[in-house]
Design a protein around this motif. Structure first.
Motif, PDB file in Angstrom:
ATOM      1  N   THR A  19       0.839  -1.194   0.000  1.00  0.00           N
ATOM      2  CA  THR A  19       0.000   0.000   0.000  1.00  0.00           C
ATOM      3  C   THR A  19       0.874   1.244   0.000  1.00  0.00           C
ATOM      4  O   THR A  19       1.900   1.292   0.691  1.00  0.00           O
ATOM      5  N   VAL A  20       0.463   2.226  -0.793  1.00  0.00           N
ATOM      6  CA  VAL A  20       1.154   3.515  -0.856  1.00  0.00           C
ATOM      7  C   VAL A  20       0.168   4.626  -0.508  1.00  0.00           C
ATOM      8  O   VAL A  20      -1.043   4.419  -0.495  1.00  0.00           O
ATOM      9  N   ARG A  21       0.726   5.787  -0.233  1.00  0.00           N
ATOM     10  CA  ARG A  21      -0.082   6.986  -0.019  1.00  0.00           C
ATOM     11  C   ARG A  21       0.218   7.925  -1.177  1.00  0.00           C
ATOM     12  O   ARG A  21       1.380   8.193  -1.476  1.00  0.00           O
ATOM     13  N   ASP A  22      -0.827   8.400  -1.862  1.00  0.00           N
ATOM     14  CA  ASP A  22      -0.614   9.286  -3.007  1.00  0.00           C
ATOM     15  C   ASP A  22      -0.355  10.719  -2.539  1.00  0.00           C
ATOM     16  O   ASP A  22      -0.344  11.006  -1.340  1.00  0.00           O
ATOM     17  N   GLN A  23      -0.175  11.631  -3.489  1.00  0.00           N
ATOM     18  CA  GLN A  23       0.160  13.018  -3.167  1.00  0.00           C
ATOM     19  C   GLN A  23      -0.959  13.747  -2.438  1.00  0.00           C
ATOM     20  O   GLN A  23      -0.744  14.799  -1.852  1.00  0.00           O
ATOM     21  N   TYR A  24      -2.163  13.180  -2.424  1.00  0.00           N
ATOM     22  CA  TYR A  24      -3.302  13.776  -1.725  1.00  0.00           C
ATOM     23  C   TYR A  24      -3.542  13.131  -0.363  1.00  0.00           C
ATOM     24  O   TYR A  24      -4.519  13.441   0.302  1.00  0.00           O
ATOM     25  N   GLY A  25      -2.674  12.171  -0.006  1.00  0.00           N
ATOM     26  CA  GLY A  25      -2.805  11.504   1.276  1.00  0.00           C
ATOM     27  C   GLY A  25      -3.696  10.277   1.256  1.00  0.00           C
ATOM     28  O   GLY A  25      -3.918   9.651   2.287  1.00  0.00           O
ATOM     29  N   GLU A  26      -4.224   9.931   0.088  1.00  0.00           N
ATOM     30  CA  GLU A  26      -5.115   8.778  -0.036  1.00  0.00           C
ATOM     31  C   GLU A  26      -4.309   7.485  -0.176  1.00  0.00           C
ATOM     32  O   GLU A  26      -3.275   7.455  -0.835  1.00  0.00           O
ATOM     33  N   LEU A  27      -4.797   6.423   0.433  1.00  0.00           N
ATOM     34  CA  LEU A  27      -4.152   5.123   0.314  1.00  0.00           C
ATOM     35  C   LEU A  27      -4.545   4.446  -0.984  1.00  0.00           C
ATOM     36  O   LEU A  27      -5.681   4.547  -1.429  1.00  0.00           O
ATOM     37  N   GLU A  28      -3.581   3.744  -1.569  1.00  0.00           N
ATOM     38  CA  GLU A  28      -3.786   3.045  -2.838  1.00  0.00           C
ATOM     39  C   GLU A  28      -3.006   1.739  -2.783  1.00  0.00           C
ATOM     40  O   GLU A  28      -1.864   1.713  -2.333  1.00  0.00           O
ATOM     41  N   GLU A  29      -3.625   0.653  -3.220  1.00  0.00           N
ATOM     42  CA  GLU A  29      -2.930  -0.621  -3.268  1.00  0.00           C
ATOM     43  C   GLU A  29      -2.160  -0.770  -4.576  1.00  0.00           C
ATOM     44  O   GLU A  29      -2.628  -0.351  -5.631  1.00  0.00           O
ATOM     45  N   VAL A  30      -0.996  -1.415  -4.479  1.00  0.00           N
ATOM     46  CA  VAL A  30      -0.150  -1.677  -5.643  1.00  0.00           C
ATOM     47  C   VAL A  30       0.213  -3.159  -5.615  1.00  0.00           C
ATOM     48  O   VAL A  30       0.506  -3.711  -4.552  1.00  0.00           O
ATOM     49  N   LEU A 121      10.775   0.908  -4.478  1.00  0.00           N
ATOM     50  CA  LEU A 121       9.765   1.872  -4.908  1.00  0.00           C
ATOM     51  C   LEU A 121      10.496   3.158  -5.230  1.00  0.00           C
ATOM     52  O   LEU A 121      11.163   3.731  -4.369  1.00  0.00           O
ATOM     53  N   THR A 122      10.370   3.635  -6.484  1.00  0.00           N
ATOM     54  CA  THR A 122      11.091   4.835  -6.916  1.00  0.00           C
ATOM     55  C   THR A 122      10.153   5.906  -7.462  1.00  0.00           C
ATOM     56  O   THR A 122      10.609   6.870  -8.054  1.00  0.00           O
ATOM     57  N   ASP A 123       8.863   5.742  -7.253  1.00  0.00           N
ATOM     58  CA  ASP A 123       7.871   6.668  -7.780  1.00  0.00           C
ATOM     59  C   ASP A 123       7.769   7.890  -6.866  1.00  0.00           C
ATOM     60  O   ASP A 123       7.440   7.769  -5.689  1.00  0.00           O
ATOM     61  N   ASP A 124       8.056   9.062  -7.415  1.00  0.00           N
ATOM     62  CA  ASP A 124       8.021  10.302  -6.633  1.00  0.00           C
ATOM     63  C   ASP A 124       6.612  10.754  -6.274  1.00  0.00           C
ATOM     64  O   ASP A 124       6.440  11.634  -5.432  1.00  0.00           O
ATOM     65  N   ASP A 125       5.594  10.169  -6.904  1.00  0.00           N
ATOM     66  CA  ASP A 125       4.207  10.579  -6.665  1.00  0.00           C
ATOM     67  C   ASP A 125       3.539   9.832  -5.516  1.00  0.00           C
ATOM     68  O   ASP A 125       2.411  10.151  -5.150  1.00  0.00           O
ATOM     69  N   VAL A 126       4.221   8.825  -4.959  1.00  0.00           N
ATOM     70  CA  VAL A 126       3.649   8.045  -3.858  1.00  0.00           C
ATOM     71  C   VAL A 126       4.716   7.780  -2.800  1.00  0.00           C
ATOM     72  O   VAL A 126       5.909   7.843  -3.086  1.00  0.00           O
ATOM     73  N   THR A 127       4.247   7.468  -1.587  1.00  0.00           N
ATOM     74  CA  THR A 127       5.156   7.044  -0.521  1.00  0.00           C
ATOM     75  C   THR A 127       4.676   5.696   0.015  1.00  0.00           C
ATOM     76  O   THR A 127       3.472   5.433   0.065  1.00  0.00           O
TER      77      THR A 127
END
Length: 148
Positions: A19-30, A121-127
């Motif tokens: 699970t990551v958090r997007d730039q808006y703070g929303e959780l998203e599964e990967v 994980l190297t995507d700058d848009d998610v943490t």
């Protein structure tokens, strides 16, 4: 850059959910899936990791947001990720779908890189939030004895 798992783990398990958090703070599964595409990618490829045997996709079908991996692994057959609701097939390497309800769409990707079998994980848009899926049961426990 966050260390996720190994290529070997993804291949042995068939997929790996986080699970990551997007730039808006929303959780998203990967979901990480094996990619056995042997085509060499040029340096302009928008898919880091695509020639390293693993791909990272947002864990939902482009048609009706059905989750692929619900906690028991993603359904994959012959290099294709299968939507459990309508059976649309997505190429595990490109994310493209050419059949079913999701035909003509491509899964949203998440950037990863692989170094010495380790996936980052190297995507700058998610943490990175945590391993596994979003806990659907988050929130207060009900103490009510009433059921519907």
């Amino acid at each position: 850059m966050h260390q996720l798992t190994t290529v070997q783990t993804v291949y042995e398990a068939g997929s790996w959910l986080f699970t990551v958090r997007d730039q808006y703070g929303e959780l998203e599964e990967v979901v990480l899936v094996p990619c056995e595409d042997t085509v060499e990618h040029d340096s302009t490829s928008s898919r880091p990791g695509s020639d390293d045997g693993v791909e990272a996709w947002i864990n939902r079908c482009t048609h009706e947001s059905q989750r692929f991996d619900t906690g028991d692994g993603a359904p994959i057959r012959n290099g294709q990720l299968i939507c459990p609701r309508h059976g649309s097939l997505f190429d595990s390497c490109s994310g493209d779908c050419d059949n079913g309800e999701a035909a003509g769409t491509t899964l949203p990707s998440v950037n990863i890189s692989v170094t010495h079998d380790t996936i980052y994980l190297t995507d700058d848009d998610v943490t990175f939030a945590h391993e596994g899926g979003i806990d659907e049961d988050e929130g207060p426990d009900s103490t009510s004895h009433i059921s519907f």
